[in-house]
Structures are given as structure tokens and as C-alpha cells.
Design a protein around this motif. Structure first.
Motif, PDB file in Angstrom:
ATOM      1  N   ALA A 251       0.819  -1.224   0.000  1.00 37.03           N
ATOM      2  CA  ALA A 251       0.000   0.000   0.000  1.00 37.03           C
ATOM      3  C   ALA A 251       0.848   1.267   0.000  1.00 37.03           C
ATOM      4  CB  ALA A 251      -0.897   0.003   1.235  1.00 37.03           C
ATOM      5  N   CYS A 252       2.148   1.125   0.244  1.00 32.56           N
ATOM      6  CA  CYS A 252       2.976   2.331   0.395  1.00 32.56           C
ATOM      7  C   CYS A 252       3.253   3.000  -0.959  1.00 32.56           C
ATOM      8  CB  CYS A 252       4.299   1.982   1.079  1.00 32.56           C
ATOM      9  SG  CYS A 252       5.358   3.427   1.210  1.00 32.56           S
ATOM     10  N   PRO A 253       2.806   4.236  -1.138  1.00 33.36           N
ATOM     11  CA  PRO A 253       3.045   4.914  -2.413  1.00 33.36           C
ATOM     12  C   PRO A 253       4.517   5.251  -2.641  1.00 33.36           C
ATOM     13  CG  PRO A 253       2.015   6.405  -0.860  1.00 33.36           C
ATOM     14  CD  PRO A 253       2.061   5.067  -0.185  1.00 33.36           C
ATOM     15  N   SER A 254       5.310   5.182  -1.556  1.00 33.73           N
ATOM     16  CA  SER A 254       6.731   5.517  -1.688  1.00 33.73           C
ATOM     17  C   SER A 254       7.604   4.278  -1.806  1.00 33.73           C
ATOM     18  CB  SER A 254       7.182   6.358  -0.492  1.00 33.73           C
ATOM     19  OG  SER A 254       6.397   7.507  -0.391  1.00 33.73           O
ATOM     20  N   PHE A 255       7.001   3.121  -2.024  1.00 33.00           N
ATOM     21  CA  PHE A 255       7.727   1.862  -2.243  1.00 33.00           C
ATOM     22  C   PHE A 255       8.638   1.499  -1.057  1.00 33.00           C
ATOM     23  CE2 PHE A 255       6.939   3.850  -6.370  1.00 33.00           C
ATOM     24  CZ  PHE A 255       6.258   2.840  -7.037  1.00 33.00           C
ATOM     25  N   LYS A 257       9.720  -0.635   2.116  1.00 32.17           N
ATOM     26  CA  LYS A 257       9.466  -2.015   2.574  1.00 32.17           C
ATOM     27  C   LYS A 257       9.104  -1.985   4.054  1.00 32.17           C
ATOM     28  CE  LYS A 257      12.292  -4.124  -0.919  1.00 32.17           C
ATOM     29  NZ  LYS A 257      13.639  -4.454  -1.312  1.00 32.17           N
ATOM     30  N   VAL A 258       7.906  -1.505   4.326  1.00 31.31           N
ATOM     31  CA  VAL A 258       7.466  -1.314   5.714  1.00 31.31           C
ATOM     32  C   VAL A 258       7.486  -2.635   6.478  1.00 31.31           C
ATOM     33  CG1 VAL A 258       5.631  -0.313   7.141  1.00 31.31           C
ATOM     34  CG2 VAL A 258       5.936   0.471   4.794  1.00 31.31           C
ATOM     35  N   ASP A 259       7.187  -3.723   5.786  1.00 30.06           N
ATOM     36  CA  ASP A 259       7.112  -5.045   6.453  1.00 30.06           C
ATOM     37  C   ASP A 259       8.483  -5.618   6.818  1.00 30.06           C
ATOM     38  OD1 ASP A 259       7.636  -5.194   3.707  1.00 30.06           O
ATOM     39  OD2 ASP A 259       6.993  -7.279   3.614  1.00 30.06           O
ATOM     40  N   ASP A 267      13.503   9.081   4.069  1.00 30.45           N
ATOM     41  CA  ASP A 267      13.216  10.458   3.651  1.00 30.45           C
ATOM     42  C   ASP A 267      12.048  10.479   2.661  1.00 30.45           C
ATOM     43  OD1 ASP A 267      14.799   9.078   1.815  1.00 30.45           O
ATOM     44  OD2 ASP A 267      15.478  10.918   0.868  1.00 30.45           O
ATOM     45  N   GLU A 268      11.601   9.301   2.199  1.00 34.23           N
ATOM     46  CA  GLU A 268      10.483   9.250   1.256  1.00 34.23           C
ATOM     47  C   GLU A 268       9.137   9.027   1.952  1.00 34.23           C
ATOM     48  OE1 GLU A 268      10.793  10.026  -1.825  1.00 34.23           O
ATOM     49  OE2 GLU A 268      12.970  10.025  -1.887  1.00 34.23           O
ATOM     50  N   CYS A 269       9.163   8.735   3.250  1.00 33.06           N
ATOM     51  CA  CYS A 269       7.882   8.504   3.948  1.00 33.06           C
ATOM     52  C   CYS A 269       7.154   9.831   4.127  1.00 33.06           C
ATOM     53  CB  CYS A 269       8.111   7.853   5.307  1.00 33.06           C
ATOM     54  SG  CYS A 269       6.556   7.665   6.221  1.00 33.06           S
ATOM     55  N   THR A 270       5.909   9.895   3.636  1.00 33.92           N
ATOM     56  CA  THR A 270       5.163  11.158   3.674  1.00 33.92           C
ATOM     57  C   THR A 270       4.072  11.163   4.762  1.00 33.92           C
ATOM     58  OG1 THR A 270       3.638  10.328   2.021  1.00 33.92           O
ATOM     59  CG2 THR A 270       5.522  11.596   1.198  1.00 33.92           C
ATOM     60  N   THR A 271       4.134  10.218   5.679  1.00 29.37           N
ATOM     61  CA  THR A 271       3.123  10.109   6.744  1.00 29.37           C
ATOM     62  C   THR A 271       1.697  10.103   6.163  1.00 29.37           C
ATOM     63  OG1 THR A 271       4.680  11.532   7.970  1.00 29.37           O
ATOM     64  CG2 THR A 271       2.708  10.883   9.122  1.00 29.37           C
ATOM     65  N   CYS A 272       1.528   9.407   5.057  1.00 32.22           N
ATOM     66  CA  CYS A 272       0.186   9.339   4.458  1.00 32.22           C
ATOM     67  C   CYS A 272      -0.710   8.380   5.237  1.00 32.22           C
ATOM     68  CB  CYS A 272       0.276   8.916   2.998  1.00 32.22           C
ATOM     69  SG  CYS A 272       0.872   7.228   2.766  1.00 32.22           S
ATOM     70  N   LEU A 273      -0.104   7.505   6.030  1.00 31.33           N
ATOM     71  CA  LEU A 273      -0.795   6.533   6.882  1.00 31.33           C
ATOM     72  C   LEU A 273      -1.528   5.446   6.103  1.00 31.33           C
ATOM     73  CD1 LEU A 273      -2.118   8.923   9.697  1.00 31.33           C
ATOM     74  CD2 LEU A 273       0.025   7.693   9.615  1.00 31.33           C
ATOM     75  N   ASN A 274      -1.250   5.298   4.827  1.00 29.88           N
ATOM     76  CA  ASN A 274      -1.847   4.211   4.046  1.00 29.88           C
ATOM     77  C   ASN A 274      -1.491   2.859   4.658  1.00 29.88           C
ATOM     78  OD1 ASN A 274      -3.412   4.903   1.690  1.00 29.88           O
ATOM     79  ND2 ASN A 274      -1.610   5.998   0.961  1.00 29.88           N
ATOM     80  N   CYS A 275      -0.216   2.718   5.048  1.00 30.79           N
ATOM     81  CA  CYS A 275       0.235   1.432   5.590  1.00 30.79           C
ATOM     82  C   CYS A 275      -0.483   1.117   6.897  1.00 30.79           C
ATOM     83  CB  CYS A 275       1.752   1.455   5.790  1.00 30.79           C
ATOM     84  SG  CYS A 275       2.326   2.829   6.783  1.00 30.79           S
ATOM     85  N   VAL A 276      -0.664   2.137   7.747  1.00 26.38           N
ATOM     86  CA  VAL A 276      -1.331   1.932   9.039  1.00 26.38           C
ATOM     87  C   VAL A 276      -2.786   1.519   8.796  1.00 26.38           C
ATOM     88  CG1 VAL A 276      -1.969   3.061  11.216  1.00 26.38           C
ATOM     89  CG2 VAL A 276       0.199   3.625  10.108  1.00 26.38           C
TER      90      VAL A 276
HETATM   91  S1  SF4 Z   1       3.104   6.472   5.984  1.00 24.04           S
HETATM   92 FE1  SF4 Z   1       3.383   4.308   5.423  1.00 24.04          FE
HETATM   93  S2  SF4 Z   1       2.432   4.148   3.412  1.00 24.04           S
HETATM   94 FE2  SF4 Z   1       2.748   6.321   3.763  1.00 24.04          FE
HETATM   95  S3  SF4 Z   1       4.759   6.780   2.852  1.00 24.04           S
HETATM   96 FE3  SF4 Z   1       5.140   6.302   5.019  1.00 24.04          FE
HETATM   97  S4  SF4 Z   1       5.598   4.142   5.059  1.00 24.04           S
HETATM   98 FE4  SF4 Z   1       4.634   4.517   3.084  1.00 24.04          FE
END
Ligand code: SF4
Ligand code: SF4
Length: 365
Positions: A251-255, A257-259, A267-276
């Protein structure tokens, strides 16, 4: 298997609808600013004959280089430069939001980020239909391309931070800086064929590869990426309850590897919270404060991002540092020569000029 049996379903509501509303409101605000500014340009074009003479200060949010100069000027002199004071506070608000909540400005407020997200989602739908997967750039090429935005940022920062306070004043007080917003307006209103082709290519690249502009070329994003690394708010994964479904990474738009990580420090994490939002297990993936492990509620992010932005820009407004004090008559006079107002000489020329004038003053003493 054992882990899967112990799953406690995550019933928390997704925050994406609220994020979309915030994005929409900011995009509408930018459109509104654009409409008001077009009226102001009409006022100038008619030499003051048109009724509408209000210049929306929010337009200065689109002058990031001038804003960075104003910030440096403030550091050197302790004064807020009066030509684009709103730009100064908007810049501080954007950086402030990113310091508090990671690179959140990009995914919650930035109109280019919003456009980029929609174009990227459209592109991903096409990829999934035809290729059954997301397109990914080879990781080493990705590193090289990601460094481009940092090189651009370095170029601007180096040029600005090598200026003396006098050179800064020379630029900030100049006709070019005063009319920079009007010139920017004409850049888009009378867009050249070449610029249209460049925008078209970027649009296509953003369909092919999600967030192409933001990920590789936006120097503002580079700056916010750096400030976000200093932010205490980080996405954290609980490896004990995690069932390794990898939904977060997908789900991460910034690719990212959260898992595969315990804490997202990208520096690419935008706190979009999609992963959460997509994590199916309760209390497994959360935004937390580093250090004390305190969970940051998703709604706190939504309200925090907006309130902090409003508070910092509001501070500029209530302290009288929002509207510049340039009389309309000056704007009308400068507008008469808009085509001959060019970018001032190079930074080193400006510095040289200032040194010469300093010498001249000393010799005259
Ligand atoms: S909040 Fe989660 S989904 Fe959004 S950019 Fe950061 S790691 Fe990726
Ligand atoms: S979404 Fe990510 S963090 Fe949540 S269970 Fe799946 S792999 Fe683990």
C-alpha cells in the motif's frame, strides 16, 4: 501459522477520507488564490482601471526560492523581509509541519503532491490491469535518480547561503523579486511550447512511475525529506504481532518495505498513513513518538498538520507580517516594464557588486 491464529483484527477506521478532504481543501484554496491573483494581474494590465486590486498574499507560497532567501535574511539580520512576508511564514509552516509529523506536507497539503497522487493511482490501475503488478525502477537507478532532487536543493541552498546580507537585500528589494509572482503567472498563462512538452513528459512519467516528480525532482520535497528525518514521529511495526502479510509495503506509495523494518526512517515517507490503515492486525503498525513509544492517533495527525500550518501562518497574520506594504501605484509602475525586468545578475555578481559598493563607501569616508 500460530501468529495468524492470534490475530486481533484491526477495526480502526481508515484516515484516508479525512486526508482526501484536507488535500481537496488545500487544492481549492490554491485555486481560489489563483483566481484572485488573476484579477490582480488584470488590475495591473488595465493600469488600475479594473475594480479588483486585492493581491492575495498566499500567492507567495509559490515562491519558495524567495522564501528561502527571506529565511536566510532573517537568520542574518533578525528581520522579516517586507516584500514577501507571507511567503516567509508559509515556508516556516511547511517546514514546521514536516518537523512535527514527518514529510506530511507532501501527502496532506501540497497541491502538486495531490495531483501526483491521483495521476499515480490512475497509472497503477493501468499497470495492474495490463502487467498485474506495480512498475518498479531498478534500485540502483532509483538511488541515482533520487539524488537529483538533493542536487537541485544543494544548488539553490549553496547559491543562497553564499550571499552576503547586502547581496540578499539587493535581490529581495529588487524589482524582479517584487514582480516574481506576476512573472510566474505569465509563465503559466503564456506557457511556451517547450515548457508544455516538459510538463507533458513529467505527466506521462508520473503515470508510468508513481510520484515521479516528487520522488526524483522536487527540491522542496528534498528539503522536507531532510527535516522529516529529524521528526520524532515515525511509523513503527511490532514484529511480535506482525503476520508478515506485506499489505503495508504493497500500500505504500513511496515503495518503502514497511514489512521489513521495525521503524520507517525513510526520507520518502510522507506520513500518508496508508500502511497503518491497511494493516489487518490491531496495534501492529502505528505512528509513534520515538523515545517514549507513545502512539499518535491518526486523527491527531490530521488535526495536527492543519492546526500547525494555520497557527504558524496565523502568527504571521496577527503580527502584521502577511500583506506586503507595496503601494498599488508602485506595482502599476513596475508592471509597465514587466518585460524588461530580468533576473538579477548571478549571485557572485551580486556579491561582487556589494563588495565594490562597500569599498566605495569606505573610500568615500
Ligand atoms: S506512511 Fe506508510 S504508506 Fe505512507 S509513505 Fe510512510 S511508510 Fe509509506
Ligand atoms: S500490514 Fe505490514 S505490519 Fe501489518 S501485519 Fe502485514 S506485514 Fe505486518
Amino acid at each position: 501459522m500460530e501468529k495468524k491464529e492470534k490475530i486481533i483484527k484491526n477495526l480502526e477506521k481508515p484516515i484516508q477520507k479525512i486526508r482526501f478532504i484536507v488535500q481537496l481543501l488545500f487544492a481549492l484554496l490554491c485555486i481560489w488564490i489563483g483566481i484572485e491573483f488573476s484579477q490582480f494581474v488584470l488590475f495591473l494590465e488595465t493600469a488600475g482601471a479594473a475594480d479588483f486590486s486585492y493581491r492575495p498574499p498566499g500567492v507567495e507560497g509559490f515562491l519558495p526560492i524567495s522564501a528561502l532567501m527571506s529565511v536566510y535574511y532573517f537568520i542574518l539580520s533578525g528581520n522579516i523581509h517586507p516584500i514577501h512576508p507571507a511567503g516567509f511564514f508559509i515556508f516556516l509552516a511547511i517546514v514546521g509541519v514536516s518537523l512535527a509529523f514527518g514529510k506530511s506536507f507532501c501527502s496532506w497539503m501540497c497541491p502538486i503532491g495531490t495531483l501526483s497522487e491521483f495521476v499515480g493511482e490512475f497509472g497503477e490501475k493501468i499497470h495492474k490491469k495490463f502487467f498485474k503488478r506495480r512498475i518498479k525502477i531498478w534500485k540502483y537507478l532509483d538511488y541515482v535518480l533520487r539524488s537529483l532532487k538533493y542536487l537541485l536543493l544543494f544548488f539553490f541552498a549553496f547559491s543562497i547561503f553564499s550571499m552576503t546580507s547586502l547581496a540578499l537585500e539587493y535581490f529581495l528589494d529588487g524589482a524582479y523579486n517584487i514582480m516574481a509572482d506576476v512573472k510566474m503567472w505569465y509563465f503559466f498563462a503564456n506557457i511556451s511550447q517547450f515548457s508544455l512538452i516538459v510538463i507533458g513528459v513529467l505527466f506521462l512519467l508520473s503515470i508510468i512511475y508513481r510520484n515521479f516528480w516528487c520522488r526524483y525532482l522536487c527540491p522542496y520535497g528534498a528539503l522536507l525529506g531532510i527535516t522529516s528525518l529529524l521528526s520524532p514521529a515515525k511509523i513503527k511495526r511490532n514484529p511480535v504481532s506482525c503476520i508478515d502479510c506485506a499489505l503495508c509495503a504493497k500500500a505504500c506509495p513511496s515503495f518503502i518495505k514497511v514489512d521489513k523494518v521495525l521503524t520507517v526512517r525513510s526520507d520518502e515517507c510522507t506520513t500518508c498513513l496508508n500502511c497503518v490503515d491497511v494493516c489487518p492486525v490491531k496495534d501492529t503498525l502505528e505512528l509513534k513518538l520515538i523515545g517514549n513509544e507513545k502512539k499518535i492517533n491518526k486523527k491527531t495527525v490530521a488535526f495536527g498538520v492543519v492546526l500547525l500550518f494555520v497557527a504558524i501562518t496565523g502568527f504571521g497574520m496577527i503580527t502584521g507580517n502577511w500583506h506586503n506594504k507595496i503601494p498599488k501605484e508602485i506595482y502599476i509602475e513596475l508592471y509597465k516594464n514587466i518585460n524588461s525586468i530580468g533576473h538579477p545578475r548571478s549571485i557572485s555578481d551580486i556579491n561582487k557588486l556589494n563588495k565594490e559598493s562597500e569599498k566605495g563607501v569606505e573610500n568615500g569616508r
